[in-house]
Design a protein around this motif. Structure first.
Motif, PDB file in Angstrom:
ATOM      1  N   GLY A  21      42.743   7.925  22.325  1.00  0.00           N
ATOM      2  CA  GLY A  21      43.159   9.171  21.693  1.00  0.00           C
ATOM      3  C   GLY A  21      42.062  10.219  21.691  1.00  0.00           C
ATOM      4  O   GLY A  21      42.256  11.358  22.129  1.00  0.00           O
ATOM      5  N   GLY A  55      40.757  11.000  25.392  1.00  0.00           N
ATOM      6  CA  GLY A  55      41.758  11.678  26.213  1.00  0.00           C
ATOM      7  C   GLY A  55      41.745  13.178  26.025  1.00  0.00           C
ATOM      8  O   GLY A  55      42.218  13.923  26.892  1.00  0.00           O
ATOM      9  N   ARG A  56      41.196  13.650  24.905  1.00  0.00           N
ATOM     10  CA  ARG A  56      41.100  15.090  24.650  1.00  0.00           C
ATOM     11  C   ARG A  56      39.795  15.691  25.157  1.00  0.00           C
ATOM     12  O   ARG A  56      39.590  16.900  25.048  1.00  0.00           O
ATOM     13  N   ASN A  57      38.913  14.839  25.689  1.00  0.00           N
ATOM     14  CA  ASN A  57      37.630  15.305  26.215  1.00  0.00           C
ATOM     15  C   ASN A  57      37.818  15.661  27.691  1.00  0.00           C
ATOM     16  O   ASN A  57      38.242  14.820  28.498  1.00  0.00           O
ATOM     17  N   SER A 112      39.043  12.776  30.287  1.00  0.00           N
ATOM     18  CA  SER A 112      40.507  12.629  30.298  1.00  0.00           C
ATOM     19  C   SER A 112      41.015  11.962  31.579  1.00  0.00           C
ATOM     20  O   SER A 112      41.951  11.155  31.534  1.00  0.00           O
TER      21      SER A 112
END
Length: 499
Positions: free
Chosen positions: A463, A466-468, A472
């Motif tokens: 989580g 995945g936003r980096n 990602s």
């Protein structure tokens, strides 16, 4: 009235006794305190304890009648024995705990810090209003302000950072780089006395150490430190750059400078180191990529880490963005390299056990990467690095481990976690060949602990990572792993036993 100036054990060079810019008076008496409690509270590497005590006692011998050298249980007790309640000056210590302590003493005046290129107030002014405090921007300003590797207002060679040229893998088939040997000091009567004292302390049960104390490998006085700097610049600097990030099992020092402990003891100043390297470049004795890489380590990274230690504040110490809480296993804490089968980890852990040192890439991409993948408590990892490395101090290891190595600050210092699978280690080292594990195997008896550990790490933090933007794509790769369930079960069973 003659004043007294207090020297801590990492303030041992001449810069800490010069009056320029708020230093002690020229006729100041000197007090040095050897505190047993420092070694009683924490289990340091024995080679580190030896180096620090040897360096302090060598400095006291140099100062002669000018110094009062006290061996006491605590700093407070030693200061009372040396000066009573008389006024004392001391340069700004290098840890928050030491600074708080000296500021609590009514008769002690704290002078500005020494041993760095940039004043903390200047860094605060630089940082004010910036959304990101990236080292590269800071490093460029340090280069400009101190006229380091500058030509006509721009960087020498037209490029600020030559890191892309300093990532060559080790020469294929070579066991060593073939660099000239680094400077190594000769032990003397002071070292013999230190070793006897450490032996006695251990026999008495007063202290306990980890690691081995072989012949002292690092300078303990100014003369030795200057000799080490000269040898590096004249004989090793030219070959430093290209293979700066490479690892060879049988060549632990390669072309690295091995000057960090001398810098962090105060025996060398950062300006003299970078100016010596710059002079070698100007004289055509070392290529720009090697010199720029060395200058970046000292005028860039070292300065940056020192500044962030103070700028981020005490709360930074408890950063734990990934919520890692696992305890360090005994085999790691005891530096039990012989219990480890993975050749990369066994090799590096053995270097630490035997010398208290390994260069920055094994620290980050082997030791730090393994701790990150296993989810160990970043505060415990920081403490381990602090205690087990001869150049480790609180200001050094807190940003390096919490921010750079363990990503515990969630990206305040770096843009992504620094960890990888076995492919990186296979490309940048000769460690994988004889290893019982294969870098391209995720599951099974030959599964590489770093390859399996990497994917397990990504899964645990899918989580957040995945936003980096820089992570990602790797996280999306989890969806292509048909053996992911088997991998996760394998890693669950493996736990924190030695790989």
């Amino acid at each position: 009235m003659t004043t007294t100036h207090w020297l801590f054990g990492d303030q041992l060079g001449p810069a800490f006794l010069t009056p320029d810019g708020g230093g002690p008076s020229r006729d100041a008496r000197v007090v040095m305190i050897e505190s047993r409690a420092v070694f009683r509270r924490r289990r340091f590497h024995r080679a580190k304890a030896h180096l620090v005590l040897s360096a302090m006692r060598h400095r006291a011998a140099e100062l002669g009648d000018r110094v009062t050298y006290v061996r006491a249980e605590t700093y407070r007790e030693g200061l009372r024995q040396a000066v009573g309640e008389e006024p004392v000056t001391v340069h700004h210590p290098t840890s928050r705990a030491a600074l708080a302590f000296v500021r609590s003493l009514e008769h002690v005046t704290v002078l500005p810090p020494r041993g760095f290129l940039v004043a903390t107030e200047d860094f605060a002014a630089w940082a004010r209003g910036r959304r990101e405090l990236r080292m590269e921007a800071f490093y460029r300003d340090v280069r400009r302000d101190h006229d380091l590797l500058m030509e006509g207002g721009g960087p020498a060679g037209g490029t600020w950072n030559l890191d892309h040229g300093n990532r060559e893998p080790p020469p294929r088939g070579a066991a060593t780089l073939g660099a000239d040997a680094p400077y190594r000091p000769r032990e003397d009567a002071v070292d013999e006395e230190v070793r006897r004292d450490l032996d006695r302390w251990e026999r008495e049960g007063a202290v306990s150490f980890v690691g081995r104390d072989g012949p002292r490998l690092f300078p303990a006085d100014r003369r030795e430190a200057r000799a080490a700097l000269r040898r590096f610049v004249r004989h090793r600097l030219a070959g430093f750059g290209a293979h700066e990030d490479a690892i060879l099992a049988d060549d632990g020092t390669m072309s690295h400078s091995l000057l960090s402990s001398s810098l962090n003891l105060g025996l060398l100043g950062p300006a003299e180191c970078v100016e010596a390297a710059q002079a070698a470049y100007r004289a055509g004795e070392a290529p720009l990529n090697s010199v720029e890489g060395f200058v970046r380590q000292i005028a860039g990274w070292r300065e940056y880490v020192w500044q962030l230690y103070w700028y981020f504040g005490e709360d930074y110490r408890t950063s734990n963005a990934l919520r890692h809480t696992a305890a360090l296993p005994d085999w790691w804490s005891e530096l039990d390299a012989d219990a480890v089968s993975a050749r990369c980890l066994a090799t590096v852990l053995r270097q630490v056990r035997d010398t208290g040192w390994t260069h920055h890439v094994p620290r980050l991409m082997v030791l730090g990467s393994h701790a990150l993948q296993r989810g160990w408590d970043p505060a415990a990892v920081t403490d381990w690095f602090h205690r087990c490395f001869v150049d480790g101090y609180d200001w050094v290891m807190l940003p390096n481990v919490v921010g750079m190595s363990q990503y515990a600050d969630g990206g305040r210092m770096t843009t992504k976690p620094y960890t990888s699978g076995g492919a990186y280690l296979s490309r940048m080292s000769d460690l994988c060949g004889p290893c019982p594990y294969r870098p391209d195997r995720r599951v099974g008896e030959e599964a590489c602990p770093f390859t399996a550990g990497y994917w397990n790490f990504l899964h645990r933090h899918r989580g957040a990572l995945g936003r980096n933007a820089r992570m990602s794509r790797a996280v999306r790769g989890l969806d292509r792993l048909g053996d992911l369930p088997a991998l996760l079960e394998q890693e669950r069973r493996r736990g924190d036993g030695p790989p």
